[in-house]
Design a protein around this motif. Sequence first.
Motif, PDB file in Angstrom:
ATOM      1  N   ASP A   1       0.889  -1.085  -0.066  1.00 23.37           N
ATOM      2  CA  ASP A   1       0.073   0.010  -0.060  1.00 23.37           C
ATOM      3  C   ASP A   1       0.767   1.120   0.056  1.00 23.37           C
ATOM      4  O   ASP A   1       1.790   1.401   0.634  1.00 23.37           O
ATOM      5  N   PHE A   2       0.435   2.308  -0.849  1.00 25.31           N
ATOM      6  CA  PHE A   2       0.912   3.593  -0.512  1.00 25.31           C
ATOM      7  C   PHE A   2      -0.089   4.580  -1.005  1.00 25.31           C
ATOM      8  O   PHE A   2      -1.301   4.124  -1.754  1.00 25.31           O
ATOM      9  N   ALA A   3      -0.065   5.890  -0.499  1.00 25.42           N
ATOM     10  CA  ALA A   3      -0.965   6.677  -0.998  1.00 25.42           C
ATOM     11  C   ALA A   3      -0.478   7.904  -1.709  1.00 25.42           C
ATOM     12  O   ALA A   3       0.742   8.103  -2.000  1.00 25.42           O
ATOM     13  N   MET A   4      -1.142   8.435  -2.631  1.00 25.67           N
ATOM     14  CA  MET A   4      -0.758   9.954  -3.172  1.00 25.67           C
ATOM     15  C   MET A   4      -1.512  10.973  -2.695  1.00 25.67           C
ATOM     16  O   MET A   4      -3.042  10.768  -2.849  1.00 25.67           O
ATOM     17  N   LEU A   5      -0.994  11.965  -2.372  1.00 26.83           N
ATOM     18  CA  LEU A   5      -1.964  13.088  -1.897  1.00 26.83           C
ATOM     19  C   LEU A   5      -1.603  14.462  -2.822  1.00 26.83           C
ATOM     20  O   LEU A   5      -0.147  14.767  -2.832  1.00 26.83           O
ATOM     21  N   THR A   6      -2.215  15.212  -3.260  1.00 24.23           N
ATOM     22  CA  THR A   6      -1.752  16.625  -3.833  1.00 24.23           C
ATOM     23  C   THR A   6      -3.022  17.564  -3.572  1.00 24.23           C
ATOM     24  O   THR A   6      -3.870  17.189  -3.438  1.00 24.23           O
ATOM     25  N   GLY A   7      -2.602  18.872  -3.918  1.00 23.01           N
ATOM     26  CA  GLY A   7      -3.796  19.868  -3.829  1.00 23.01           C
ATOM     27  C   GLY A   7      -3.670  20.789  -4.971  1.00 23.01           C
ATOM     28  O   GLY A   7      -2.763  20.918  -5.587  1.00 23.01           O
ATOM     29  N   LEU A   8      -4.844  21.296  -5.000  1.00 19.91           N
ATOM     30  CA  LEU A   8      -4.947  22.240  -6.070  1.00 19.91           C
ATOM     31  C   LEU A   8      -5.517  23.626  -5.329  1.00 19.91           C
ATOM     32  O   LEU A   8      -6.286  23.819  -4.465  1.00 19.91           O
TER      33      LEU A   8
END
Length: 371
Positions: free
Chosen positions: A64-71
């Motif tokens: 498992d891993f996650a990706m987070l980003t923002g706009l």
Amino acid sequence: MATIDPWKAEDIGNYDKLLSEFGIEDFGKIVRRFDKSNMLMRRNIIFGHIDFERILNNIKKKQDFAMLTGLMPSGKFHVGHKMLADQIIYYQNLGAKIFICVADVEAYNMRLASMEKLRRTAIDEYLINYIALGLKPKNCDFYFQSSRSKDSKKTNAYHKLISLSSKKVTMNQLKAIYGDITPGKIMSVMHQVADILHPELPEFGGKKPVVVPVGADQAPHLRLTRDIAAGFTKSKEYDFIPPSSTYHKFMKGLNGHKMSSSDPYSYVALTDSEKVVKEKIIKHAFSGGRDTLKEHREKGGIPELDVSYQMLYFMFEEDDKKLKKIHDDYKSGKLLTGELKQILLEKLTKFLATHQEKREKAKDKIHDFTD
Ligand code: TRP
């Protein structure tokens, strides 16, 4: 004084300097061991990373891993924004849990628009385009800083993290990183720190590697976040794996300067009509060609300065061999500016026509992503 101000619409001139100043490592070395199928990675447009090895490891071992980003929901969704969308979708297809943060608190504090308008822009511009580009609702948490979740346990955990983060940083540290700092900026920064770290909280699935793909201007925020994460882990208040991150270069605006949502003639929006796109490219795209035909044939064009060539390089010509031929022919003077623009226009109008059809269908799917 910091060399990057993430809130100033400035061009980032020297990417190499960023590597050393922020302890960012060369992504080229990763690509050699990783995935040549991703054009942004292969072409060094994603040029830097911190701790990407950890993500690589989990991808290889299917852990498992996650990706987070923002706009920042600042206006029309344009080709520059598509770069990040493509990365989000790439990680989703690799099996990552996806977190997409709408930085409406930050945008409000930077006086971009009212909260209501920001919400509408986030959905009508960003979310619809993400869906049309291939984002799926499964394993995707699309949220607003101002209303994290309907589940109060989740919302409380997110806000607790925002509040406690402030103890881990001093005013002098903030001044050193950001220079001119205001209450609005401080709130935005503390939200962003929690955005990046909260996927590891038990309420959001627990400890796991998180990768944060961002534009190079976000490097200061990531450095601060890693410091705060280490502080929490040391004091045993939380137990975080320090976030991994990647950094991409920015596509130049049509005028050869920064692409900016506030200047429609600096970008191609994904909703622009064929007529508008033709006008933008033919009349406004900065040319690296010479003043006269004779001079162009003799000296050749300058692909590095030519916005049409750059758009092919960053996005619209996936085939490396074809791109090289365009580059070489332009540089030698064989290919003229007008011809180069036609090559781009053909690709661009074809992409936009299909995309705009997909956008219509995407409108019905919004509710699968918002609560
Ligand atoms: N500050 C980012 C921008 O200007 C938006 C943002 C908010 C963000 N939270 C984030 C980016 C978390 C990456 C991770 O675009």
